[in-house]
Design a protein around this motif. Structure first.
Motif, PDB file in Angstrom:
ATOM      1  N   THR A 137       8.377  13.585  -8.034  1.00 48.04           N
ATOM      2  CA  THR A 137       7.492  12.606  -7.381  1.00 48.04           C
ATOM      3  C   THR A 137       8.035  12.246  -6.014  1.00 48.04           C
ATOM      4  O   THR A 137       9.206  11.870  -5.878  1.00 48.04           O
ATOM      5  N   LEU A 138       7.187  12.358  -5.011  1.00 49.88           N
ATOM      6  CA  LEU A 138       7.492  11.903  -3.658  1.00 49.88           C
ATOM      7  C   LEU A 138       6.608  10.702  -3.371  1.00 49.88           C
ATOM      8  O   LEU A 138       5.402  10.724  -3.651  1.00 49.88           O
ATOM      9  N   GLY A 139       7.176   9.654  -2.796  1.00 56.09           N
ATOM     10  CA  GLY A 139       6.381   8.461  -2.555  1.00 56.09           C
ATOM     11  C   GLY A 139       6.811   7.699  -1.326  1.00 56.09           C
ATOM     12  O   GLY A 139       7.967   7.761  -0.899  1.00 56.09           O
ATOM     13  N   THR A 140       5.864   6.971  -0.762  1.00 57.06           N
ATOM     14  CA  THR A 140       6.139   6.077   0.362  1.00 57.06           C
ATOM     15  C   THR A 140       5.207   4.881   0.257  1.00 57.06           C
ATOM     16  O   THR A 140       4.075   5.007  -0.253  1.00 57.06           O
ATOM     17  N   SER A 141       5.652   3.725   0.701  1.00 57.12           N
ATOM     18  CA  SER A 141       4.795   2.539   0.634  1.00 57.12           C
ATOM     19  C   SER A 141       5.189   1.539   1.709  1.00 57.12           C
ATOM     20  O   SER A 141       6.350   1.469   2.138  1.00 57.12           O
ATOM     21  N   PHE A 142       4.204   0.763   2.138  1.00 56.32           N
ATOM     22  CA  PHE A 142       4.405  -0.334   3.083  1.00 56.32           C
ATOM     23  C   PHE A 142       4.163  -1.647   2.350  1.00 56.32           C
ATOM     24  O   PHE A 142       3.190  -1.770   1.593  1.00 56.32           O
ATOM     25  N   SER A 143       5.044  -2.633   2.564  1.00 54.49           N
ATOM     26  CA  SER A 143       4.910  -3.935   1.904  1.00 54.49           C
ATOM     27  C   SER A 143       5.015  -5.070   2.922  1.00 54.49           C
ATOM     28  O   SER A 143       5.796  -4.977   3.878  1.00 54.49           O
ATOM     29  N   LEU A 157       0.858  -1.176   0.000  1.00 52.26           N
ATOM     30  CA  LEU A 157       0.000   0.000   0.000  1.00 52.26           C
ATOM     31  C   LEU A 157       0.895   1.227   0.000  1.00 52.26           C
ATOM     32  O   LEU A 157       1.778   1.361   0.855  1.00 52.26           O
ATOM     33  N   GLY A 158       0.682   2.113  -0.964  1.00 52.64           N
ATOM     34  CA  GLY A 158       1.564   3.264  -1.079  1.00 52.64           C
ATOM     35  C   GLY A 158       0.829   4.546  -1.422  1.00 52.64           C
ATOM     36  O   GLY A 158      -0.310   4.536  -1.885  1.00 52.64           O
ATOM     37  N   LEU A 159       1.514   5.658  -1.164  1.00 52.71           N
ATOM     38  CA  LEU A 159       1.018   6.991  -1.506  1.00 52.71           C
ATOM     39  C   LEU A 159       2.062   7.683  -2.364  1.00 52.71           C
ATOM     40  O   LEU A 159       3.262   7.619  -2.077  1.00 52.71           O
ATOM     41  N   ARG A 160       1.609   8.364  -3.424  1.00 45.89           N
ATOM     42  CA  ARG A 160       2.501   9.120  -4.301  1.00 45.89           C
ATOM     43  C   ARG A 160       1.968  10.525  -4.492  1.00 45.89           C
ATOM     44  O   ARG A 160       0.752  10.734  -4.602  1.00 45.89           O
ATOM     45  N   LEU A 161       2.892  11.474  -4.562  1.00 48.00           N
ATOM     46  CA  LEU A 161       2.540  12.856  -4.844  1.00 48.00           C
ATOM     47  C   LEU A 161       3.307  13.287  -6.099  1.00 48.00           C
ATOM     48  O   LEU A 161       4.458  13.719  -6.005  1.00 48.00           O
ATOM     49  N   PRO A 162       2.703  13.147  -7.289  1.00 41.87           N
ATOM     50  CA  PRO A 162       3.385  13.530  -8.524  1.00 41.87           C
ATOM     51  C   PRO A 162       3.111  15.001  -8.861  1.00 41.87           C
ATOM     52  O   PRO A 162       1.964  15.420  -9.008  1.00 41.87           O
ATOM     53  N   LEU A 163       4.173  15.758  -8.990  1.00 36.35           N
ATOM     54  CA  LEU A 163       4.059  17.172  -9.334  1.00 36.35           C
ATOM     55  C   LEU A 163       4.647  17.383 -10.720  1.00 36.35           C
ATOM     56  O   LEU A 163       5.822  17.085 -10.965  1.00 36.35           O
ATOM     57  N   ASN A 164       3.828  17.874 -11.640  1.00 38.47           N
ATOM     58  CA  ASN A 164       4.247  18.080 -13.022  1.00 38.47           C
ATOM     59  C   ASN A 164       4.265  19.568 -13.355  1.00 38.47           C
ATOM     60  O   ASN A 164       3.331  20.297 -13.021  1.00 38.47           O
ATOM     61  N   PHE A 165       5.340  19.983 -14.040  1.00 38.38           N
ATOM     62  CA  PHE A 165       5.499  21.383 -14.401  1.00 38.38           C
ATOM     63  C   PHE A 165       5.897  21.489 -15.875  1.00 38.38           C
ATOM     64  O   PHE A 165       6.514  20.589 -16.427  1.00 38.38           O
ATOM     65  N   GLN A 166       5.546  22.586 -16.492  1.00 40.51           N
ATOM     66  CA  GLN A 166       5.967  22.846 -17.865  1.00 40.51           C
ATOM     67  C   GLN A 166       6.384  24.303 -17.983  1.00 40.51           C
ATOM     68  O   GLN A 166       5.681  25.209 -17.533  1.00 40.51           O
ATOM     69  N   ARG A 167       7.565  24.509 -18.568  1.00 34.55           N
ATOM     70  CA  ARG A 167       8.060  25.856 -18.790  1.00 34.55           C
ATOM     71  C   ARG A 167       8.690  25.902 -20.171  1.00 34.55           C
ATOM     72  O   ARG A 167       9.719  25.267 -20.410  1.00 34.55           O
ATOM     73  N   ASN A 168       8.044  26.636 -21.077  1.00 35.29           N
ATOM     74  CA  ASN A 168       8.457  26.676 -22.474  1.00 35.29           C
ATOM     75  C   ASN A 168       8.474  25.259 -23.043  1.00 35.29           C
ATOM     76  O   ASN A 168       7.472  24.566 -22.973  1.00 35.29           O
ATOM     77  N   LYS A 169       9.624  24.784 -23.538  1.00 34.36           N
ATOM     78  CA  LYS A 169       9.707  23.453 -24.133  1.00 34.36           C
ATOM     79  C   LYS A 169      10.089  22.385 -23.117  1.00 34.36           C
ATOM     80  O   LYS A 169      10.169  21.203 -23.465  1.00 34.36           O
ATOM     81  N   PHE A 170      10.329  22.769 -21.885  1.00 33.47           N
ATOM     82  CA  PHE A 170      10.803  21.817 -20.883  1.00 33.47           C
ATOM     83  C   PHE A 170       9.647  21.288 -20.034  1.00 33.47           C
ATOM     84  O   PHE A 170       8.750  22.039 -19.651  1.00 33.47           O
ATOM     85  N   TYR A 171       9.719  19.984 -19.745  1.00 36.79           N
ATOM     86  CA  TYR A 171       8.761  19.336 -18.872  1.00 36.79           C
ATOM     87  C   TYR A 171       9.508  18.848 -17.633  1.00 36.79           C
ATOM     88  O   TYR A 171      10.545  18.183 -17.754  1.00 36.79           O
ATOM     89  N   ARG A 220      13.734  16.377 -15.688  1.00 35.74           N
ATOM     90  CA  ARG A 220      13.479  17.601 -16.451  1.00 35.74           C
ATOM     91  C   ARG A 220      14.003  17.362 -17.857  1.00 35.74           C
ATOM     92  O   ARG A 220      15.185  17.078 -18.048  1.00 35.74           O
ATOM     93  N   LYS A 221      13.128  17.445 -18.857  1.00 32.92           N
ATOM     94  CA  LYS A 221      13.563  17.169 -20.217  1.00 32.92           C
ATOM     95  C   LYS A 221      12.821  18.046 -21.210  1.00 32.92           C
ATOM     96  O   LYS A 221      11.735  18.571 -20.933  1.00 32.92           O
TER      97      LYS A 221
END
Length: 287
Positions: free
Chosen positions: A59-65, A41-55, A98-99
């Motif tokens: 991602t911050l994540g934690t999980s228990f297995s 069971l896990g939690l993820r926080l994906p943060l996406n940004f775009q500036r001009n041609k760059f993406y 960043r690409k």
């Protein structure tokens, strides 16, 4: 809606073989078929940004297995298998990339920076114990011609000294070698990728070949571990090779598939490793 919740269950068949002579008075191979069940069971926080041609993506994540072995009957086990035991672990990671958006004919992004920080531990103190920490970073920049790219990558991994179980590695291992576990492992690589041809070749209605690509690579690695006399031992890795791949469509399917072959050379083989290998590659089958 943040965060993303991941729930995963696996029930896998496993086979363990302990070769003849490994244990005292062992006169034949010991073979056992067993099952490993895992729930996470896990939690993820994906943060996406775009500036001009760059993406950019952070991602911050934690999980228990929880892993548990079923029907394991051998008296011994490998440190990379849980056997008849169970294991509870906590994983935390941070990844960043960043690409720049690549053109259709590019073999990949022409500018990219990426990094990974990863840790996995067993803080609950039950049954098997283990600990792993890894970092990896990479840079991609343009090659010598219009659609080429060059990738540089490096990583470092440490395992806990009192491990009764070894987690699988989240970072790259030198290509062409069988994976080995070390107390400390570092690795660096350089890749050069280039398009060879865009034949747009149709073989009847069965196959349509869009593109043929090639890649050159060199890998370096070093593993360290303490032997039975508590002396630090060092194992060096070096491999190089060529990847050839093709992007094609099968029958009338619009989604392209990329497959190829790797020619790998190891200057100084370790153990029973072969110096030259031909390895089939499945690079991308999108779903």
């Amino acid at each position: 809606m943040y965060p993303i919740v991941d729930l995963n269950f696996e029930n896998d068949g496993r086979q363990t073989t302990i070769p003849k002579g490994t244990l005292k008075d062992q006169t034949k191979d010991l073979v056992d078929n067993w099952r490993q069940q895992a729930i996470s069971l896990g939690l993820r926080l994906p943060l996406n940004f775009q500036r001009n041609k760059f993406y950019s993506k952070l991602t911050l994540g934690t999980s228990f297995s929880h892993l548990e072995g079923k029907d394991y009957d051998l008296a011994n086990r490998y440190a990379t298998q849980i056997g008849a035991s169970s294991l509870q672990s906590l994983t935390n990671y941070l990844s960043f990339s960043r690409k720049i958006k690549n053109a259709k004919r590019d073999v990949g992004p022409r500018w990219e920076q990426n990094a990974l920080i990863y840790s996995r531990d067993t803080p609950f103190g039950k049954n098997l114990e283990s600990k792993l920490f890894a970092v990896q970073g990479g840079l991609v920049f343009p090659g010598f011609t219009k659609h080429d790219n060059i990738r540089l990558r490096a990583n470092y991994l440490t395992n806990g000294k009192e491990n009764t179980y070894f987690f699988s590695s989240p970072v790259a291992f030198p290509r062409g070698y069988d994976y080995s576990v070390f107390d400390k492992m570092s690795m660096a690589s350089i890749d050069y990728k280039t398009p060879i041809a865009d034949p747009d070749l149709a073989l009847g209605r069965i196959l349509y070949i869009q593109r043929v690509k090639a890649g050159l690579y060199v890998d370096f690695g070093q593993g360290q571990y303490l032997d039975s006399k508590n002396v630090n031992q060092i194992v060096n890795y070096n491999s190089m090779g060529v990847d050839l791949s093709a992007i094609f469509n099968v029958m009338r399917f619009l989604t392209p598939v990329e497959m190829g072959v790797r020619f790998n050379y190891i200057p100084k083989p370790i153990g029973g490793q072969k110096s030259f290998q031909v390895i089939p590659l499945i690079i991308d089958i999108p779903f």
